[in-house]
Design a protein around this motif. Structure first.
Motif, PDB file in Angstrom:
ATOM      1  N   PRO A   4      -4.467 -11.191  19.273  1.00 17.81           N
ATOM      2  CA  PRO A   4      -5.147 -10.174  20.535  1.00 17.81           C
ATOM      3  C   PRO A   4      -4.458 -10.448  21.668  1.00 17.81           C
ATOM      4  N   PHE A   5      -3.570 -11.322  22.044  1.00 13.27           N
ATOM      5  CA  PHE A   5      -2.847 -11.402  23.256  1.00 13.27           C
ATOM      6  C   PHE A   5      -2.234 -10.059  23.726  1.00 13.27           C
ATOM      7  N   ASN A   6      -1.980  -9.778  24.972  1.00  9.54           N
ATOM      8  CA  ASN A   6      -1.516  -8.656  25.476  1.00  9.54           C
ATOM      9  C   ASN A   6      -2.557  -7.299  25.165  1.00  9.54           C
ATOM     10  N   LEU A  53      15.496 -11.120  19.574  1.00 12.74           N
ATOM     11  CA  LEU A  53      15.730  -9.780  20.266  1.00 12.74           C
ATOM     12  C   LEU A  53      14.329  -9.237  20.474  1.00 12.74           C
ATOM     13  N   TRP A  54      14.317  -8.718  21.968  1.00 11.42           N
ATOM     14  CA  TRP A  54      13.006  -8.419  22.557  1.00 11.42           C
ATOM     15  C   TRP A  54      13.040  -7.350  23.418  1.00 11.42           C
ATOM     16  N   HIS A  55      11.943  -6.597  23.283  1.00 13.54           N
ATOM     17  CA  HIS A  55      11.672  -5.244  24.019  1.00 13.54           C
ATOM     18  C   HIS A  55      10.220  -5.412  24.453  1.00 13.54           C
ATOM     19  N   GLU A  60      14.173 -18.552  22.824  1.00 18.20           N
ATOM     20  CA  GLU A  60      13.152 -17.715  23.678  1.00 18.20           C
ATOM     21  C   GLU A  60      13.652 -15.981  23.458  1.00 18.20           C
ATOM     22  N   ALA A  61      12.425 -15.293  23.717  1.00 18.84           N
ATOM     23  CA  ALA A  61      12.596 -13.910  23.627  1.00 18.84           C
ATOM     24  C   ALA A  61      13.454 -13.534  24.631  1.00 18.84           C
ATOM     25  N   THR A  62      14.475 -12.773  24.045  1.00 20.34           N
ATOM     26  CA  THR A  62      15.654 -12.305  24.828  1.00 20.34           C
ATOM     27  C   THR A  62      15.873 -10.757  24.995  1.00 20.34           C
ATOM     28  N   ILE A  70      14.176 -10.437  14.791  1.00 25.12           N
ATOM     29  CA  ILE A  70      13.494  -9.044  15.688  1.00 25.12           C
ATOM     30  C   ILE A  70      12.182  -9.642  15.942  1.00 25.12           C
ATOM     31  N   HIS A  71      12.031  -9.436  17.409  1.00 21.35           N
ATOM     32  CA  HIS A  71      10.655  -9.734  17.714  1.00 21.35           C
ATOM     33  C   HIS A  71       9.628  -8.635  17.619  1.00 21.35           C
ATOM     34  N   ALA A  72       8.704  -8.493  16.631  1.00 17.48           N
ATOM     35  CA  ALA A  72       7.929  -7.380  16.343  1.00 17.48           C
ATOM     36  C   ALA A  72       6.568  -8.117  16.623  1.00 17.48           C
ATOM     37  N   ALA A  73       6.227  -9.196  17.397  1.00 18.74           N
ATOM     38  CA  ALA A  73       4.689  -9.838  17.489  1.00 18.74           C
ATOM     39  C   ALA A  73       4.471  -9.683  19.065  1.00 18.74           C
ATOM     40  N   ASN A  74       3.140 -10.261  18.909  1.00 21.26           N
ATOM     41  CA  ASN A  74       2.564 -10.767  20.233  1.00 21.26           C
ATOM     42  C   ASN A  74       2.264  -9.539  21.396  1.00 21.26           C
ATOM     43  N   GLY A  75       2.296  -8.252  20.907  1.00 24.13           N
ATOM     44  CA  GLY A  75       1.950  -7.219  21.648  1.00 24.13           C
ATOM     45  C   GLY A  75       3.044  -6.427  22.560  1.00 24.13           C
ATOM     46  N   TYR A  76       4.335  -6.798  22.102  1.00 19.41           N
ATOM     47  CA  TYR A  76       5.362  -6.431  22.603  1.00 19.41           C
ATOM     48  C   TYR A  76       5.941  -4.982  21.973  1.00 19.41           C
ATOM     49  N   LEU A  77       6.986  -4.359  22.446  1.00 22.23           N
ATOM     50  CA  LEU A  77       7.297  -2.858  22.040  1.00 22.23           C
ATOM     51  C   LEU A  77       6.787  -2.791  20.560  1.00 22.23           C
ATOM     52  N   LEU A 113      10.371 -19.611  22.589  1.00 23.84           N
ATOM     53  CA  LEU A 113       9.636 -20.227  23.500  1.00 23.84           C
ATOM     54  C   LEU A 113      10.137 -19.835  24.838  1.00 23.84           C
ATOM     55  N   THR A 114       9.148 -18.905  25.580  1.00 25.72           N
ATOM     56  CA  THR A 114       9.755 -18.074  26.896  1.00 25.72           C
ATOM     57  C   THR A 114       9.587 -19.411  27.916  1.00 25.72           C
ATOM     58  N   ARG A 115      10.654 -19.733  28.618  1.00 24.35           N
ATOM     59  CA  ARG A 115      10.540 -20.660  29.434  1.00 24.35           C
ATOM     60  C   ARG A 115      11.092 -20.422  31.067  1.00 24.35           C
ATOM     61  N   PHE A 163       5.558 -24.986  31.709  1.00 24.75           N
ATOM     62  CA  PHE A 163       6.010 -24.297  30.605  1.00 24.75           C
ATOM     63  C   PHE A 163       7.004 -22.910  31.219  1.00 24.75           C
ATOM     64  N   TYR A 164       6.412 -22.293  32.246  1.00 19.84           N
ATOM     65  CA  TYR A 164       6.959 -21.083  32.624  1.00 19.84           C
ATOM     66  C   TYR A 164       7.724 -21.070  34.016  1.00 19.84           C
ATOM     67  N   GLY A 165       8.841 -21.072  34.006  1.00 15.27           N
ATOM     68  CA  GLY A 165       9.635 -21.213  35.262  1.00 15.27           C
ATOM     69  C   GLY A 165       9.813 -22.672  35.989  1.00 15.27           C
ATOM     70  N   ILE A 170      -2.688 -16.505  20.040  1.00 14.99           N
ATOM     71  CA  ILE A 170      -2.109 -17.312  20.722  1.00 14.99           C
ATOM     72  C   ILE A 170      -1.878 -16.872  22.259  1.00 14.99           C
ATOM     73  N   HIS A 171      -1.771 -18.101  23.056  1.00 15.80           N
ATOM     74  CA  HIS A 171      -1.732 -17.536  24.453  1.00 15.80           C
ATOM     75  C   HIS A 171      -2.943 -17.202  25.254  1.00 15.80           C
ATOM     76  N   GLY A 172      -4.140 -17.747  24.468  1.00 19.31           N
ATOM     77  CA  GLY A 172      -5.542 -17.594  24.960  1.00 19.31           C
ATOM     78  C   GLY A 172      -5.990 -16.251  25.319  1.00 19.31           C
ATOM     79  N   GLY A 211      10.143  -8.224  31.130  1.00 15.80           N
ATOM     80  CA  GLY A 211       8.971  -7.952  31.476  1.00 15.80           C
ATOM     81  C   GLY A 211       8.418  -9.343  32.265  1.00 15.80           C
ATOM     82  N   TYR A 212       9.170 -10.205  32.545  1.00 19.04           N
ATOM     83  CA  TYR A 212       8.804 -11.486  33.119  1.00 19.04           C
ATOM     84  C   TYR A 212      10.187 -11.750  34.112  1.00 19.04           C
ATOM     85  N   PRO A 213       9.893 -12.875  35.132  1.00 16.20           N
ATOM     86  CA  PRO A 213      10.915 -13.284  35.819  1.00 16.20           C
ATOM     87  C   PRO A 213      11.798 -14.042  35.132  1.00 16.20           C
TER      88      PRO A 213
HETATM   89  C1  8OZ Z   1       4.245 -16.441  26.833  1.00 18.68           C
HETATM   90  C2  8OZ Z   1       4.613 -15.931  27.996  1.00 18.68           C
HETATM   91  C3  8OZ Z   1       5.627 -14.888  28.333  1.00 18.68           C
HETATM   92  C4  8OZ Z   1       6.060 -14.258  27.074  1.00 18.68           C
HETATM   93  C5  8OZ Z   1       5.633 -14.063  23.122  1.00 18.68           C
HETATM   94  C6  8OZ Z   1       7.512 -13.762  24.341  1.00 18.68           C
HETATM   95  O1  8OZ Z   1       4.497 -14.384  23.421  1.00 18.68           O
HETATM   96  C7  8OZ Z   1       6.457 -14.058  24.582  1.00 18.68           C
HETATM   97  C8  8OZ Z   1       5.839 -14.693  25.680  1.00 18.68           C
HETATM   98  C9  8OZ Z   1       4.953 -15.938  25.580  1.00 18.68           C
HETATM   99  O2  8OZ Z   1       6.030 -13.570  22.257  1.00 18.68           O
END
Ligand code: 8OZ
Length: 359
Positions: free
Chosen positions: A233-235, A100-102, A56-58, A174-181, A25-27, A343-345, A268-270, A66-68
């Motif tokens: 479909p997020f990102n 682990l996140w890129h 949380e993704a790190t 290993i974070h291979a989800a949600n539209g990241y690298l 969970l990104t916080r 949730f965020y920050g 997820i994440h709308g 990619g976020y503050p």
């Molecule tokens: C919500 C906001 C920012 C990042 C993910 C790391 O979806 C996230 C993320 C989620 O995996």
């Protein structure tokens, strides 16, 4: 008796006292330089009754941000900060692994060293806005990575895995989800490469499999999990044939004897409507333990475990609002409601101040 959320289980060499996993969970509450602080240790410590905490993704490098206010796992100061987290969780009898996140293209020059362009498989600007220190701004067109740079990405995952182990984590995901690298390489909406890293399933999965092999070589396969989200479909993500792609990916992952496969079973994440997908079929392709995520509650979680669909369930929002979610499920007690505005920050509000049942 049938297995349920409260039955112990081992994911690889990680022994869980129950099957309730705290989802990553990104916080956005890390300190300067991506260093975890006492408040972050307090937050994770409060949730140590989970069978397993996934952090949380790190970010694994300065280019992975990619976020503050994200924590990192590539400097000595970050390791020292994380040690306070892992010590606190272990002292309470919990288990914790680092994700682990890129982020790839889901970033902005203002978040990267010397205003660098975000990197991606292909120079395709995602729809949507980046979260920056100055608020929401349009994404930029990322720079397509050269093949010669990919060994550097793998090396960053390796470095971060070593630092995770030095920081006392029980393993890594290993974070291979949600539209990241790594997901950007897998799915063909974001990967238009014409070299060995684009086109066929084999080529699009190549970077993930290289990263997995290298991370497993450092941590041991029994301490490594992977998270995927085949139809989220997020990102601005899409794939033309997600079922065949991810069945292939899972078949290939079987060679590593991983601690677990973790799947986000929808959108997820709308980010919009997810394409149809048969997660039972995906699960059957995987030879190891399977952690299911997305919208589960006690009843659905128990049913998924009893039926053999999942070995454990990852809960996200319920663990934000209920540090003692395990106790509440055991007691069939009411749950605290999560406040999405925090949730965020921010500070301890909406982070470490959700009440316990017997407070
Ligand atoms: C919500 C906001 C920012 C990042 C993910 C790391 O979806 C996230 C993320 C989620 O995996």
């Amino acid at each position: 008796m049938a297995l349920d959320l409260f039955s112990p289980v081992s994911l690889g060499s990680i022994a869980l006292k129950n099957r309730m996993v705290m989802a990553p969970l990104t916080r956005n509450r890390a300190g300067e330089g991506g260093v975890p602080q006492a408040i972050n240790a307090a937050y994770y410590e409060q949730r140590a009754t989970a069978g397993l905490i996934i952090t949380e993704a790190t970010p694994i490098s300065t280019m992975a941000h990619g976020y503050p206010a994200l924590p990192g796992i590539y400097t000595d100061a970050q390791v020292a900060g994380w040690l306070k987290v892992t010590d606190a969780v272990h002292a309470k009898g919990g288990k914790i692994i680092l994700q682990l996140w890129h982020v790839g293209r889901i970033s902005h020059p203002s978040l990267l060293p010397n205003g660098a362009l975000p990197v991606a498989p292909s120079a395709i600007k995602p729809e949507g806005k980046a979260f920056t220190y100055k608020g929401l701004v349009d994404y930029v067109e990322p720079r397509a990575l050269e093949v010669s740079e990919l060994s550097g990405i793998v090396a960053d995952f390796v470095h971060a895995t070593k630092y995770s182990l030095a920081a006392g984590f029980d393993g890594v995901e290993i974070h291979a989800a949600n539209g990241y690298l790594l997901d950007q390489f897998l799915r063909d909406g974001s990967n238009k490469r014409t070299d060995n890293y684009g086109g066929s399933f084999e080529n699009r999965a190549r970077l993930l499999l290289e990263v997995t092999k290298a991370v497993v070589a450092v941590a041991g396969s029994d301490k490594v999990g992977i998270r995927i989200s085949p139809v989220n479909p997020f990102n601005d993500m899409h794939d033309s044939n997600p079922q065949a792609l991810f069945n292939y990916v899972v078949d290939e992952l079987n060679q590593f004897n991983l601690a677990y496969l973790h799947a986000v079973e929808g959108g997820i994440h709308g980010g919009g409507i997810a394409d149809p997908f048969d997660f039972d079929a995906l699960r059957k392709h995987f030879k190891g333990a399977y952690v299911a995520n997305l919208g589960y509650d006690k009843v659905r979680g128990n049913a998924a475990i009893a039926s053999g669909h999942a070995d454990a369930i990852a809960f996200g929002v319920p663990f934000i609002a209920n540090p003692d979610l395990v106790q509440r499920y055991k007691a069939d007690a009411a749950l605290n409601e999560a406040d999405s505005k925090t949730f965020y920050g921010g500070s301890e509000k909406g982070y470490t101040d959700y009440p316990f049942l017997n407070a």
